[in-house]
Design an enzyme around this catalytic site. Structure first.
Site, PDB file in Angstrom:
ATOM      1  N   ALA A   1       2.931   5.577  -2.767  1.00 55.02           N
ATOM      2  CA  ALA A   1       4.165   6.721  -2.925  1.00 55.02           C
ATOM      3  C   ALA A   1       4.728   6.630  -4.511  1.00 55.02           C
ATOM      4  CB  ALA A   1       5.637   6.400  -2.605  1.00 55.02           C
TER       5      ALA A   1
ATOM      6  N   GLY B   1       1.167  -1.021  -0.346  1.00 59.46           N
ATOM      7  CA  GLY B   1       0.354   0.251   0.346  1.00 59.46           C
ATOM      8  C   GLY B   1       0.680   1.017   0.072  1.00 59.46           C
ATOM      9  N   CYS B   2       1.479   1.415   1.055  1.00 65.83           N
ATOM     10  CA  CYS B   2       2.672   1.964   1.050  1.00 65.83           C
ATOM     11  C   CYS B   2       3.772   3.051  -0.909  1.00 65.83           C
ATOM     12  CB  CYS B   2       3.861   2.574   1.955  1.00 65.83           C
ATOM     13  SG  CYS B   2       2.640   2.103   3.508  1.00 65.83           S
ATOM     14  N   THR B   3       3.456   1.852  -1.176  1.00 63.09           N
ATOM     15  CA  THR B   3       4.317   1.511  -2.601  1.00 63.09           C
ATOM     16  C   THR B   3       3.679   2.186  -3.365  1.00 63.09           C
ATOM     17  OG1 THR B   3       5.969  -0.587  -1.928  1.00 63.09           O
ATOM     18  CG2 THR B   3       5.302   0.496  -4.035  1.00 63.09           C
TER      19      THR B   3
END
Length: 152
Positions: A49, A44-46
């Site tokens: 970003a 999710g963070c990738t």
């Protein structure tokens, strides 16, 4: 204290992966997207970003500063930034103090386990230093596009 739209954005000073200190007060006069995310190199963070990366030229054309914040260390941020060619700073909040100030750090649950961590929240800070918009429970895939659409 829970932050609300119209409140002054709490000032902070945090290092980026290269050791540069970023102070919110130094960015007064510019709009800032301050996004809190749980962990470098997670799915999710990738996606989140990369969403900001892919829309970065549009943020720049509107003179909007993008800052990501997590509790990861400099080495982790450096790897994440390099691997995904991120053009904006990721700030280090190892103890979660700034995230706590922004109501974005606390008890979380995952697969039956409880732990302290960062919640995926975003704050739009107006050029006058007040909070313009708050996004909670962010969907990471198209978050940057959502912000740009709301600021249009």
């Amino acid at each position: 204290m829970v932050l609300k739209v119209g409140d002054p954005a709490p000032d902070f000073s945090l290092p980026d992966a290269k050791g540069n200190i970023i102070r919110l007060s130094d960015l007064k006069g510019r709009r800032v997207v301050l996004y809190f995310y749980p962990r470098d190199n997670t799915p999710g963070c990738t996606k989140e970003a990369c969403s900001f990366r892919d829309s970065y030229a549009e943020f720049q054309s509107k003179d909007i500063v993008v800052l990501g914040v997590s509790t990861d260390d400099a080495k982790s941020h450096e790897k994440f930034t390099t691997k995904f060619n991120l053009p904006f700073p990721l700030l280090i909040d190892e103890e979660g103090k700034v995230a706590t100030t922004y109501n974005s750090y606390g008890l979380k649950k995952f697969m039956g386990k409880e732990y302290m961590g960062i919640s995926r929240n975003t704050f739009i800070i107006a050029p006058d230093g007040t909070i313009e918009k708050i996004y909670t429970k962010v969907k990471p895939e198209n978050h940057a596009e959502e912000i740009l659409a709301n600021l249009a």
